[in-house]
Scaffold this motif. Sequence first.
Motif, PDB file in Angstrom:
ATOM      1  N   ARG A  23     -91.081  22.959 -13.946  1.00  0.00           N
ATOM      2  CA  ARG A  23     -91.612  23.873 -12.922  1.00  0.00           C
ATOM      3  C   ARG A  23     -92.367  23.141 -11.820  1.00  0.00           C
ATOM      4  NH1 ARG A  23     -92.361  27.171 -17.500  1.00  0.00           N
ATOM      5  NH2 ARG A  23     -94.533  26.529 -17.747  1.00  0.00           N
ATOM      6  N   ALA A  26     -89.302  21.054  -7.081  1.00  0.00           N
ATOM      7  CA  ALA A  26     -88.688  21.986  -6.137  1.00  0.00           C
ATOM      8  C   ALA A  26     -87.326  22.400  -6.674  1.00  0.00           C
ATOM      9  CB  ALA A  26     -88.534  21.312  -4.769  1.00  0.00           C
ATOM     10  N   ASP A  27     -86.789  23.495  -6.139  1.00  0.00           N
ATOM     11  CA  ASP A  27     -85.470  23.974  -6.585  1.00  0.00           C
ATOM     12  C   ASP A  27     -84.395  22.900  -6.446  1.00  0.00           C
ATOM     13  OD1 ASP A  27     -86.543  26.422  -7.275  1.00  0.00           O
ATOM     14  OD2 ASP A  27     -85.918  27.402  -5.419  1.00  0.00           O
ATOM     15  N   ASP A  28     -84.540  22.047  -5.439  1.00  0.00           N
ATOM     16  CA  ASP A  28     -83.587  20.948  -5.250  1.00  0.00           C
ATOM     17  C   ASP A  28     -84.205  19.592  -5.611  1.00  0.00           C
ATOM     18  OD1 ASP A  28     -85.370  20.784  -3.146  1.00  0.00           O
ATOM     19  OD2 ASP A  28     -83.845  20.402  -1.618  1.00  0.00           O
ATOM     20  N   GLN A  46     -81.054  17.144 -11.198  1.00  0.00           N
ATOM     21  CA  GLN A  46     -81.490  17.844  -9.994  1.00  0.00           C
ATOM     22  C   GLN A  46     -81.700  19.305 -10.309  1.00  0.00           C
ATOM     23  OE1 GLN A  46     -79.061  17.287  -6.519  1.00  0.00           O
ATOM     24  NE2 GLN A  46     -80.565  18.281  -5.199  1.00  0.00           N
ATOM     25  N   GLY A  47     -82.853  19.815  -9.898  1.00  0.00           N
ATOM     26  CA  GLY A  47     -83.220  21.207 -10.125  1.00  0.00           C
ATOM     27  C   GLY A  47     -83.964  21.367 -11.441  1.00  0.00           C
ATOM     28  N   PRO A  48     -84.851  22.338 -11.498  1.00  0.00           N
ATOM     29  CA  PRO A  48     -85.685  22.526 -12.684  1.00  0.00           C
ATOM     30  C   PRO A  48     -84.911  22.686 -13.996  1.00  0.00           C
ATOM     31  CG  PRO A  48     -86.609  23.748 -10.854  1.00  0.00           C
ATOM     32  CD  PRO A  48     -85.277  23.220 -10.392  1.00  0.00           C
ATOM     33  N   ALA A  49     -83.812  23.412 -14.009  1.00  0.00           N
ATOM     34  CA  ALA A  49     -83.066  23.615 -15.262  1.00  0.00           C
ATOM     35  C   ALA A  49     -82.501  22.293 -15.786  1.00  0.00           C
ATOM     36  CB  ALA A  49     -81.955  24.636 -15.067  1.00  0.00           C
ATOM     37  N   GLU A  52     -85.410  20.081 -17.023  1.00  0.00           N
ATOM     38  CA  GLU A  52     -85.893  20.541 -18.326  1.00  0.00           C
ATOM     39  C   GLU A  52     -84.953  20.103 -19.442  1.00  0.00           C
ATOM     40  OE1 GLU A  52     -86.986  24.674 -20.738  1.00  0.00           O
ATOM     41  OE2 GLU A  52     -86.572  24.765 -18.596  1.00  0.00           O
ATOM     42  N   LYS A 111     -94.587  20.821  -4.391  1.00  0.00           N
ATOM     43  CA  LYS A 111     -93.636  20.606  -5.489  1.00  0.00           C
ATOM     44  C   LYS A 111     -93.116  19.166  -5.415  1.00  0.00           C
ATOM     45  CE  LYS A 111     -93.085  24.839  -7.233  1.00  0.00           C
ATOM     46  NZ  LYS A 111     -93.149  25.169  -8.646  1.00  0.00           N
TER      47      LYS A 111
END
Length: 130
Positions: A23, A26-28, A46-49, A52, A111
Amino acid sequence: MRNAPQLLQAYLDGIQDPASVARLFADDGVLELPYLKSLGIDARAQGPAAIESFIGSLLKNVPDFRFRNIRMLIETPEQAFAEYEVEAKVLSTGRIYQQMYAGRLVARDGKIALLRESLDTIAAANAFRP
């Protein structure tokens, strides 16, 4: 809104909680360890998912993975650079992973836009390769 040094410290302190750390990005946002490509490992998320998932899979193999001996060397609102260490057992090999990282973080709008980490690839190979 968090600045770059605060974001880097939150990442380092929270590494045991992949969802929380993801979290921060950033989204990207990108987490990458480009030197692992020399070992045939794609260590870019790349990206939070994806971030993680990347950290979660690392913790499955190295459950005691924690950063310590953190030394912030550059601190500006937009960028931070630090050195930090890890010493933990790798379950798949039974070896101790002892590593010094250098991380450069770029912040954007509170972020993490980019966290690029470098490390000793020989130490990584010795710990993770069968």
